[in-house]
Design a protein around this motif. Structure first.
Motif, short mmCIF file in Angstrom:
data_model
loop_
_atom_site.label_atom_id
_atom_site.label_comp_id
_atom_site.label_asym_id
_atom_site.label_seq_id
_atom_site.Cartn_x
_atom_site.Cartn_y
_atom_site.Cartn_z
N SER A 183 -6.91 -5.56 -8.81
CA SER A 183 -7.57 -4.43 -9.46
C SER A 183 -6.59 -3.43 -10.06
N GLY A 184 -5.33 -3.54 -9.75
CA GLY A 184 -4.35 -2.60 -10.29
C GLY A 184 -3.10 -3.34 -10.69
N PRO A 185 -2.12 -2.60 -11.15
CA PRO A 185 -0.88 -3.27 -11.55
C PRO A 185 -0.17 -3.85 -10.33
N SER A 186 0.34 -5.05 -10.50
CA SER A 186 1.10 -5.70 -9.43
C SER A 186 2.57 -5.32 -9.59
N PRO A 187 3.26 -5.18 -8.48
CA PRO A 187 4.69 -4.89 -8.60
C PRO A 187 5.41 -6.06 -9.27
N ASP A 188 6.29 -5.74 -10.19
CA ASP A 188 7.05 -6.80 -10.86
C ASP A 188 8.05 -7.44 -9.92
N ALA A 189 8.64 -6.63 -9.07
CA ALA A 189 9.67 -7.14 -8.17
C ALA A 189 9.49 -6.52 -6.79
N LEU A 190 9.79 -7.30 -5.79
CA LEU A 190 9.76 -6.83 -4.42
C LEU A 190 11.11 -7.12 -3.79
N SER A 191 11.40 -6.40 -2.74
CA SER A 191 12.58 -6.69 -1.93
C SER A 191 12.11 -7.06 -0.54
N ASP A 233 0.83 -1.22 0.00
CA ASP A 233 0.00 0.00 0.00
C ASP A 233 0.86 1.26 0.00
N ARG A 234 1.96 1.23 0.72
CA ARG A 234 2.79 2.44 0.80
C ARG A 234 4.00 2.38 -0.13
N ASP A 235 3.98 1.43 -1.06
CA ASP A 235 5.09 1.28 -2.02
C ASP A 235 6.44 1.23 -1.31
N ALA A 236 6.48 0.44 -0.24
CA ALA A 236 7.71 0.31 0.54
C ALA A 236 8.82 -0.28 -0.33
N GLU A 237 10.00 0.21 -0.12
CA GLU A 237 11.14 -0.33 -0.87
C GLU A 237 11.44 -1.76 -0.45
N VAL A 238 11.20 -2.05 0.83
CA VAL A 238 11.51 -3.38 1.36
C VAL A 238 10.33 -3.86 2.20
N ILE A 239 9.88 -5.09 1.95
CA ILE A 239 8.85 -5.74 2.78
C ILE A 239 9.58 -6.34 3.97
N ASP A 240 9.09 -6.06 5.17
CA ASP A 240 9.79 -6.50 6.37
C ASP A 240 8.81 -7.20 7.32
N ASP A 268 21.86 -11.61 12.32
CA ASP A 268 22.70 -11.04 13.36
C ASP A 268 22.44 -9.55 13.48
N ASP A 269 23.47 -8.71 13.29
CA ASP A 269 23.28 -7.27 13.42
C ASP A 269 23.16 -6.57 12.07
N ASP A 270 22.82 -7.33 11.05
CA ASP A 270 22.67 -6.79 9.71
C ASP A 270 21.33 -7.25 9.14
N THR A 271 20.85 -6.57 8.13
CA THR A 271 19.64 -7.00 7.43
C THR A 271 19.98 -7.20 5.97
N LEU A 272 19.74 -8.42 5.51
CA LEU A 272 19.93 -8.71 4.09
C LEU A 272 18.72 -8.21 3.33
N THR A 273 18.93 -7.77 2.12
CA THR A 273 17.82 -7.42 1.24
C THR A 273 17.79 -8.47 0.14
N LEU A 274 16.69 -9.22 0.10
CA LEU A 274 16.55 -10.33 -0.82
C LEU A 274 15.55 -9.99 -1.92
N ALA A 275 15.85 -10.40 -3.12
CA ALA A 275 14.91 -10.21 -4.23
C ALA A 275 13.74 -11.16 -4.06
N SER A 276 12.55 -10.67 -4.34
CA SER A 276 11.35 -11.49 -4.24
C SER A 276 10.34 -11.00 -5.26
N SER A 277 9.13 -11.55 -5.15
CA SER A 277 8.05 -11.14 -6.03
C SER A 277 6.74 -11.27 -5.26
N LEU A 278 5.70 -10.65 -5.78
CA LEU A 278 4.40 -10.77 -5.14
C LEU A 278 3.97 -12.24 -5.10
#
Length: 191
Positions: free
Chosen positions: A109-117, A69-76, A123-133
């Motif tokens: 009802s609308g366009p789906s995002p092609d790619a998600l992160s 909904d908020r077009d977040a760069e990363v789903i968490d 540990d003390d880091d967060t990986l950003t992984l490629a994903s999809s809806l």
């Protein structure tokens, strides 16, 4: 299938439909519970309740849908609401589940995002992984079914009777149907 789902890709529509069926089954169970049954504590330390598992499922759907909904760069999924009202009051959880179902329907009802992160803490880091809806919808079905299987075990201990199919993954249900059809076909040949 609804008209809004017919505008989405066939695979997305099928994955949304699996999630809708899973959530409808959960919502039906939750709507029939008393607050006392919903909050009954299980386990050595009393940390398990039907409500906590339901709230956990809701949190994951909200994390994905709110991110979309908020077009977040990363789903968490780690940054969840953990709304205690949803683990204490079954009617509010059932209502929230119905809202999630409506939000899932609107995905078509609308366009789906092609790619998600996806953010994944390590540990003390967060990986950003490629994903999809589609991948995340598949994850949510499996994740929900896993917790529903636990809910079924807890419910059984409370004397709550659930359908045999509650907490069973759609792929297992398809397998059961296929095996039943093969058995019926075999029976016709041997009769």
């Amino acid at each position: 299938m609804t008209s809004s789902l017919s505008r989405s890709s066939p695979s997305t529509a099928r994955l949304v439909e699996e999630n809708l069926l899973t959530l409808a089954q959960l919502r039906s169970m939750v709507a029939d519970l008393t607050p006392e049954g919903y909050r009954q504590a299980f386990g050595e330390h009393g940390r398990h309740t039907l409500g906590k598992h339901v709230r956990h499922i809701i949190d994951h759907y909200d994390a994905l849908l709110d991110g979309l909904d908020r077009d977040a760069e990363v789903i968490d999924y780690e940054q969840r609401r953990r709304d205690e009202v949803l683990e204490q009051w079954p009617q509010q959880a059932a209502s929230h589940l119905a809202g999630i179902e409506a939000r899932l329907l609107s995905l078509g009802s609308g366009p789906s995002p092609d790619a998600l992160s996806l953010g994944y803490p390590l540990d003390d880091d967060t990986l950003t992984l490629a994903s999809s809806l589609n991948r995340e919808l598949a994850f949510l079905t499996s994740h929900s079914i896993h917790h529903m299987a636990i809910i079924a075990l807890l419910a059984e201990q409370s004397g709550i009777h659930l359908p045999e199919t509650f907490g069973v993954h759609p792929s297992t249900l398809r397998h059961w149907q296929q095996a039943s059809a093969e058995q019926a076909s075999l029976s016709r040949w041997t009769a």
